[in-house]
Design a protein around this motif. Structure first.
Motif, short mmCIF file in Angstrom:
data_model
loop_
_atom_site.label_atom_id
_atom_site.label_comp_id
_atom_site.label_asym_id
_atom_site.label_seq_id
_atom_site.Cartn_x
_atom_site.Cartn_y
_atom_site.Cartn_z
N PHE A 48 0.86 -1.18 0.00
CA PHE A 48 0.00 0.00 0.00
C PHE A 48 0.90 1.24 0.00
O PHE A 48 1.69 1.43 0.92
CB PHE A 48 -0.93 0.00 1.22
N ARG A 49 0.78 2.01 -1.05
CA ARG A 49 1.61 3.22 -1.21
C ARG A 49 0.78 4.45 -0.83
O ARG A 49 -0.28 4.70 -1.39
CB ARG A 49 2.11 3.33 -2.64
N VAL A 50 1.29 5.21 0.13
CA VAL A 50 0.54 6.35 0.67
C VAL A 50 1.34 7.63 0.49
O VAL A 50 2.39 7.81 1.13
CB VAL A 50 0.22 6.14 2.16
N PRO A 51 0.89 8.55 -0.37
CA PRO A 51 1.58 9.84 -0.54
C PRO A 51 0.93 10.92 0.34
O PRO A 51 -0.25 10.84 0.67
CB PRO A 51 1.34 10.15 -2.02
N THR A 52 1.73 11.90 0.72
CA THR A 52 1.19 13.06 1.44
C THR A 52 1.01 14.20 0.43
O THR A 52 1.98 14.63 -0.20
CB THR A 52 2.14 13.49 2.57
N GLU A 53 -0.21 14.68 0.30
CA GLU A 53 -0.54 15.69 -0.69
C GLU A 53 -0.60 17.10 -0.11
O GLU A 53 -0.84 18.05 -0.84
CB GLU A 53 -1.88 15.36 -1.34
N ARG A 54 -0.44 17.23 1.17
CA ARG A 54 -0.56 18.54 1.81
C ARG A 54 0.81 19.22 1.95
O ARG A 54 1.83 18.56 2.12
CB ARG A 54 -1.20 18.41 3.19
N ASP A 55 0.80 20.56 1.87
CA ASP A 55 2.04 21.32 2.01
C ASP A 55 2.38 21.61 3.47
O ASP A 55 3.54 21.91 3.78
CB ASP A 55 1.94 22.65 1.25
N ASP A 56 1.38 21.56 4.34
CA ASP A 56 1.58 22.01 5.71
C ASP A 56 1.22 20.95 6.75
O ASP A 56 0.99 21.26 7.91
CB ASP A 56 0.74 23.27 5.97
N ALA A 57 1.17 19.67 6.34
CA ALA A 57 0.83 18.61 7.28
C ALA A 57 1.45 17.29 6.83
O ALA A 57 1.71 17.09 5.64
CB ALA A 57 -0.69 18.46 7.41
N SER A 58 1.69 16.41 7.80
CA SER A 58 2.23 15.08 7.52
C SER A 58 1.15 14.03 7.74
O SER A 58 0.20 14.25 8.51
CB SER A 58 3.42 14.79 8.44
N THR A 59 1.31 12.90 7.07
CA THR A 59 0.41 11.77 7.31
C THR A 59 0.86 11.05 8.57
O THR A 59 2.02 10.64 8.68
CB THR A 59 0.42 10.80 6.12
N THR A 60 -0.04 10.89 9.52
CA THR A 60 0.31 10.27 10.80
C THR A 60 -0.39 8.94 11.04
O THR A 60 0.02 8.20 11.94
CB THR A 60 -0.04 11.22 11.96
N SER A 150 -1.58 15.26 10.27
CA SER A 150 -1.24 15.86 11.56
C SER A 150 -2.13 17.04 11.90
O SER A 150 -2.25 17.42 13.06
CB SER A 150 0.24 16.30 11.55
N SER A 151 -2.78 17.60 10.90
CA SER A 151 -3.71 18.72 11.12
C SER A 151 -5.06 18.24 11.64
O SER A 151 -5.90 19.06 12.02
CB SER A 151 -3.92 19.48 9.81
#
Length: 241
Positions: A48-60, A150-151
Motif C-alpha cells: 500500500f503506497r501512501v503519498p502526502t498531498e498537503r504542504d503544511d501537514a504530515s500523514t500520521t 497531523s492537522s
C-alpha cells in the motif's frame, strides 16, 4: 518588423505549443495497492503506497479495511520503522474451512500509526507491505482506506470503481484472475513472438505519446515560422529618406 523578430516569435510559439502538448496534466495522487493484480486462491504480497498531498501537514495514520464478506485467512505485516501496526479482527457470519481448521474470525482492519517523530512528510510517500492469502474466489478486492494528517484532516479513499466514471477518492483495488486465465495468458505469451519490452509498459506508452505530441508541437511551430517569414517578405520596405 525585422526578420530576427519574426524568427524569435515563431520559435517562442513553437516552444509554447510543444510544452503545452508534451507536459501531462498533474493527477492527484492517492492511496494505491501494488501490484494491482493477483490470482484467486493464491498467496501474494501487496504494497500500500501512501503519498502526502498537503504542504503544511504530515500523514500520521493509515487505516486499511480488509473485506470480510470473502475473508482472507492469513494476513501478515512487514514492520515499518517509525510506525506501529495493529490489526483488528471481526467474527465471520459464515465460518470458512482452512487447512488449519474452521475459521470463525478474520482480520478486518489494519492501522499503521506514526511514532512521535515519524510520519510521511509533505510531498513524500511511504509503503506498507502486507502478505495475504489464500485470496478469495472473486473478481476483485476493494481495500477502503483512511488517511489521517497531523492537522486532524481525514481523507477517505473509499470510492469504489464504477464503469465510465472517475472516482474523486478511489479506493485501492486488487484485481483477481482465475488460475486457468493466468495459465492461458502465459501459454499465449510463450507461443507468440518474443518482443523486447521496457520494464514499464505504461511508462513506455506515455513516453511514446509525449514524443509524438512533441513532434506535432514542433511542426506547428515551424509552420508558424514559415508564415512569419512569408509575411515579412510581403511587407514593402519603407522608402529611404
Amino acid at each position: 518588423m525585422r526578420l530576427t523578430h519574426v524568427v524569435r516569435a515563431a520559435v517562442a510559439a513553437a516552444a509554447a505549443a510543444t510544452a503545452a502538448l508534451v507536459l501531462p496534466a498533474v493527477a492527484s495522487a492517492h492511496v494505491t495497492v501494488n501490484p494491482n493484480t493477483a490470482v484467486q486462491g493464491g498467496y501474494t504480497k501487496v504494497t500500500f503506497r501512501v503519498p502526502t498531498e498537503r504542504d503544511d501537514a504530515s500523514t500520521t495514520k493509515v487505516e486499511i479495511a480488509i473485506p470480510t464478506d470473502k475473508p482472507i485467512a492469513s494476513v501478515s505485516l512487514k514492520p515499518v520503522q517509525g510506525w506501529t501496526a495493529v490489526t483488528e479482527t471481526s467474527k465471520l457470519t459464515t465460518p470458512i474451512k482452512t487447512n488449519d481448521g474452521e475459521l470463525t474470525e478474520a482480520v478486518s482492519k489494519i492501522t499503521w500509526t506514526a511514532d512521535a517523530n515519524s510520519g510521511i512528510k509533505p510531498h513524500q510517500f511511504q509503503e506498507f507491505d502486507v502478505s495475504l492469502g489464500p485470496l478469495p474466489q472473486a473478481d476483485q478486492i476493494v481495500f477502503k482506506a483512511l488517511q489521517t494528517y497531523s492537522s486532524g484532516e481525514v481523507v477517505r479513499w473509499i470510492d469504489e470503481p464504477a464503469a465510465g466514471a472517475e472516482a474523486e477518492h478511489p479506493a485501492p483495488v486488487l484485481k483477481l484472475s482465475k488460475k486457468s486465465d493466468t495459465a492461458a495468458a502465459a501459454t499465449t505469451a510463450t507461443a507468440g513472438p518474443t518482443v523486447a519490452a521496457d520494464s514499464s509498459d505504461t511508462s513506455s506508452s506515455s513516453n511514446g505519446t509525449a514524443i509524438g505530441l512533441g513532434i506535432a508541437g514542433l511542426v506547428l511551430g515551424l509552420a508558424g515560422l514559415v508564415v512569419g517569414i512569408l509575411a515579412y517578405r510581403r511587407t514593402p520596405s519603407a522608402p529611404a529618406a
